[in-house]
Design a protein around this motif. Structure first.
Motif, PDB file in Angstrom:
ATOM      1  N   ALA A 175       0.861   9.046  -6.226  1.00 27.33           N
ATOM      2  CA  ALA A 175       1.088  10.475  -5.976  1.00 27.33           C
ATOM      3  C   ALA A 175       2.078  11.062  -6.984  1.00 27.33           C
ATOM      4  CB  ALA A 175       1.602  10.684  -4.547  1.00 27.33           C
ATOM      5  N   VAL A 176       3.144  10.328  -7.281  1.00 28.32           N
ATOM      6  CA  VAL A 176       4.123  10.795  -8.268  1.00 28.32           C
ATOM      7  C   VAL A 176       3.449  10.923  -9.630  1.00 28.32           C
ATOM      8  CG1 VAL A 176       6.228  10.181  -9.522  1.00 28.32           C
ATOM      9  CG2 VAL A 176       6.135   9.920  -7.032  1.00 28.32           C
ATOM     10  N   ASP A 177       2.675   9.924 -10.003  1.00 27.86           N
ATOM     11  CA  ASP A 177       1.965   9.972 -11.282  1.00 27.86           C
ATOM     12  C   ASP A 177       1.003  11.160 -11.331  1.00 27.86           C
ATOM     13  OD1 ASP A 177       1.190   8.946 -13.878  1.00 27.86           O
ATOM     14  OD2 ASP A 177      -0.656   8.240 -12.920  1.00 27.86           O
ATOM     15  N   ASP A 178       0.261  11.370 -10.254  1.00 27.48           N
ATOM     16  CA  ASP A 178      -0.667  12.506 -10.201  1.00 27.48           C
ATOM     17  C   ASP A 178       0.067  13.840 -10.362  1.00 27.48           C
ATOM     18  OD1 ASP A 178      -2.795  10.782  -9.806  1.00 27.48           O
ATOM     19  OD2 ASP A 178      -2.916  11.129  -7.636  1.00 27.48           O
ATOM     20  N   GLU A 213       0.812  -1.225   0.000  1.00 28.77           N
ATOM     21  CA  GLU A 213       0.000   0.000   0.000  1.00 28.77           C
ATOM     22  C   GLU A 213       0.846   1.277   0.000  1.00 28.77           C
ATOM     23  OE1 GLU A 213      -3.624   2.057   2.544  1.00 28.77           O
ATOM     24  OE2 GLU A 213      -3.061  -0.018   2.959  1.00 28.77           O
ATOM     25  N   LYS A 214       1.944   1.297   0.749  1.00 29.97           N
ATOM     26  CA  LYS A 214       2.781   2.503   0.811  1.00 29.97           C
ATOM     27  C   LYS A 214       3.416   2.802  -0.546  1.00 29.97           C
ATOM     28  CE  LYS A 214       3.995   2.447   5.705  1.00 29.97           C
ATOM     29  NZ  LYS A 214       5.090   2.366   6.674  1.00 29.97           N
ATOM     30  N   ILE A 215       3.955   1.772  -1.188  1.00 26.17           N
ATOM     31  CA  ILE A 215       4.577   1.977  -2.494  1.00 26.17           C
ATOM     32  C   ILE A 215       3.533   2.370  -3.527  1.00 26.17           C
ATOM     33  CG2 ILE A 215       5.784   0.827  -4.405  1.00 26.17           C
ATOM     34  CD1 ILE A 215       7.289  -0.804  -2.291  1.00 26.17           C
ATOM     35  N   ALA A 216       2.385   1.688  -3.512  1.00 22.94           N
ATOM     36  CA  ALA A 216       1.319   1.998  -4.468  1.00 22.94           C
ATOM     37  C   ALA A 216       0.850   3.447  -4.305  1.00 22.94           C
ATOM     38  CB  ALA A 216       0.149   1.032  -4.290  1.00 22.94           C
ATOM     39  N   ASP A 217       0.687   3.886  -3.052  1.00 20.92           N
ATOM     40  CA  ASP A 217       0.263   5.270  -2.795  1.00 20.92           C
ATOM     41  C   ASP A 217       1.315   6.275  -3.260  1.00 20.92           C
ATOM     42  OD1 ASP A 217      -2.091   4.326  -1.711  1.00 20.92           O
ATOM     43  OD2 ASP A 217      -1.500   4.681   0.386  1.00 20.92           O
ATOM     44  N   LEU A 218       2.594   5.967  -3.009  1.00 20.11           N
ATOM     45  CA  LEU A 218       3.674   6.854  -3.436  1.00 20.11           C
ATOM     46  C   LEU A 218       3.702   6.975  -4.957  1.00 20.11           C
ATOM     47  CD1 LEU A 218       6.254   8.524  -2.974  1.00 20.11           C
ATOM     48  CD2 LEU A 218       7.510   6.363  -3.046  1.00 20.11           C
TER      49      LEU A 218
END
Length: 74
Positions: free
Chosen positions: A51-54, A43-48
């Motif tokens: 966020a970078v993509d956004d 979850e932490k990597i997916a969220d990071l």
């Protein structure tokens, strides 16, 4: 090696992808799906990564190069 305004480019890759917007084959390998599933399972990597993509998805390559060069020289 070619030199473009955004940096060095390997000639063979430049010839293959010049002028194309999408460079990823529509037929993704099983390894790509496995990598995606691995990333999504943390979850932490997916969220990071989301966020970078956004934050950066709307930038052109030349704009991203300017950002990274500014960060390096600061």
């Amino acid at each position: 090696m070619l030199y473009e305004p955004v940096g060095q480019v390997v000639g063979k890759g430049h010839q293959k992808f010049a002028g194309k917007r999408g460079i990823v084959s529509r037929k993704l390998k099983r390894e790509a799906f496995n990598d995606y599933n691995l990333i999504q399972s943390d979850e932490k990597i997916a969220d990071l990564l989301t966020a970078v993509d956004d934050d950066f998805r709307d930038y052109a390559v030349s704009e991203l190069v300017k950002i990274t060069h500014l960060k390096r020289s600061s």
